[in-house]
Motif scaffolding. Structure first.
Motif, PDB file in Angstrom:
ATOM      1  N   ILE A  12      -6.756   7.244  -2.002  1.00 15.29           N
ATOM      2  CA  ILE A  12      -6.843   7.743  -0.508  1.00 15.29           C
ATOM      3  C   ILE A  12      -6.125   9.110  -0.519  1.00 15.29           C
ATOM      4  O   ILE A  12      -6.379  10.001   0.138  1.00 15.29           O
ATOM      5  CB  ILE A  12      -6.209   6.624   0.479  1.00 15.29           C
ATOM      6  CG1 ILE A  12      -7.470   5.651   0.584  1.00 15.29           C
ATOM      7  CG2 ILE A  12      -5.721   7.361   1.664  1.00 15.29           C
ATOM      8  CD1 ILE A  12      -8.289   6.011   1.447  1.00 15.29           C
ATOM      9  N   LEU A  13      -4.854   9.033  -1.118  1.00 15.74           N
ATOM     10  CA  LEU A  13      -4.030  10.266  -1.204  1.00 15.74           C
ATOM     11  C   LEU A  13      -4.628  11.562  -1.803  1.00 15.74           C
ATOM     12  O   LEU A  13      -4.755  12.643  -1.421  1.00 15.74           O
ATOM     13  CB  LEU A  13      -2.721  10.138  -1.919  1.00 15.74           C
ATOM     14  CG  LEU A  13      -1.837   8.986  -1.286  1.00 15.74           C
ATOM     15  CD1 LEU A  13      -0.457   8.747  -1.955  1.00 15.74           C
ATOM     16  CD2 LEU A  13      -1.298   9.685   0.269  1.00 15.74           C
ATOM     17  N   ARG A  14      -5.406  11.102  -2.814  1.00 10.53           N
ATOM     18  CA  ARG A  14      -6.191  12.294  -3.404  1.00 10.53           C
ATOM     19  C   ARG A  14      -7.558  12.719  -2.572  1.00 10.53           C
ATOM     20  O   ARG A  14      -7.474  13.886  -2.595  1.00 10.53           O
ATOM     21  CB  ARG A  14      -6.722  11.862  -4.847  1.00 10.53           C
ATOM     22  CG  ARG A  14      -5.558  11.746  -6.002  1.00 10.53           C
ATOM     23  CD  ARG A  14      -5.947  11.122  -7.202  1.00 10.53           C
ATOM     24  NE  ARG A  14      -7.111  11.847  -8.015  1.00 10.53           N
ATOM     25  CZ  ARG A  14      -7.618  11.392  -9.059  1.00 10.53           C
ATOM     26  NH1 ARG A  14      -7.200  10.468  -9.405  1.00 10.53           N
ATOM     27  NH2 ARG A  14      -8.663  12.277  -9.582  1.00 10.53           N
ATOM     28  N   VAL A  15      -8.132  11.740  -1.946  1.00  6.19           N
ATOM     29  CA  VAL A  15      -9.093  12.091  -0.911  1.00  6.19           C
ATOM     30  C   VAL A  15      -8.565  13.112   0.146  1.00  6.19           C
ATOM     31  O   VAL A  15      -9.305  13.896   0.584  1.00  6.19           O
ATOM     32  CB  VAL A  15      -9.977  10.868  -0.640  1.00  6.19           C
ATOM     33  CG1 VAL A  15     -10.978  11.205   0.345  1.00  6.19           C
ATOM     34  CG2 VAL A  15     -10.783  10.400  -1.661  1.00  6.19           C
ATOM     35  N   TYR A  16      -7.484  12.557   0.539  1.00  4.08           N
ATOM     36  CA  TYR A  16      -6.955  12.915   1.803  1.00  4.08           C
ATOM     37  C   TYR A  16      -6.661  14.673   1.263  1.00  4.08           C
ATOM     38  O   TYR A  16      -6.714  15.534   2.080  1.00  4.08           O
ATOM     39  CB  TYR A  16      -5.417  12.250   2.212  1.00  4.08           C
ATOM     40  CG  TYR A  16      -4.665  12.866   3.321  1.00  4.08           C
ATOM     41  CD1 TYR A  16      -5.169  12.671   4.594  1.00  4.08           C
ATOM     42  CD2 TYR A  16      -3.835  13.814   3.139  1.00  4.08           C
ATOM     43  CE1 TYR A  16      -4.558  12.868   5.961  1.00  4.08           C
ATOM     44  CE2 TYR A  16      -3.154  14.226   4.228  1.00  4.08           C
ATOM     45  CZ  TYR A  16      -3.456  13.927   5.467  1.00  4.08           C
ATOM     46  OH  TYR A  16      -2.463  14.354   6.417  1.00  4.08           O
TER      47      TYR A  16
END
Length: 94
Positions: A12-16
């Motif tokens: 999620i952090l990478r996608v964000y």
């Protein structure tokens, strides 16, 4: 050893980050994907679309809701470990 919750958070952090880098409203795009499972909400930039598909959407949503209640008060159900929440329909006639 990484847990599913840690992997979900990492993805999620990478996608964000990829969404922000492209100038999108990252929260809105992720919410759109989680609600619809439509991959077009997520950019291909930095392989974000592939990463978001690795996430167990149901487990992630369960963790988000459980963490919301953990932050406000002890939630009903005894505090199952993340990703291990039991759910039942509230109306048996459905």
């Amino acid at each position: 050893m990484r847990t599913m919750e840690n992997e979900n958070k990492e993805y999620i952090l990478r996608v964000y980050g990829a969404l922000q880098e492209k100038g999108y409203n990252a929260v809105g795009q992720i919410v759109g994907y989680l609600l619809t499972e439509d991959p077009t909400y997520i950019t291909n930039h930095l392989d974000a679309r592939r990463l978001i598909r690795k996430i167990d959407r149901y487990g992630l949503l369960a963790d988000i809701v459980a963490n919301y209640f953990d932050d406000t008060e002890e939630h009903v159900g005894g505090g199952a470990p993340a990703g291990q929440h039991q759910f039942e329909r509230s109306d048996a006639s459905l």
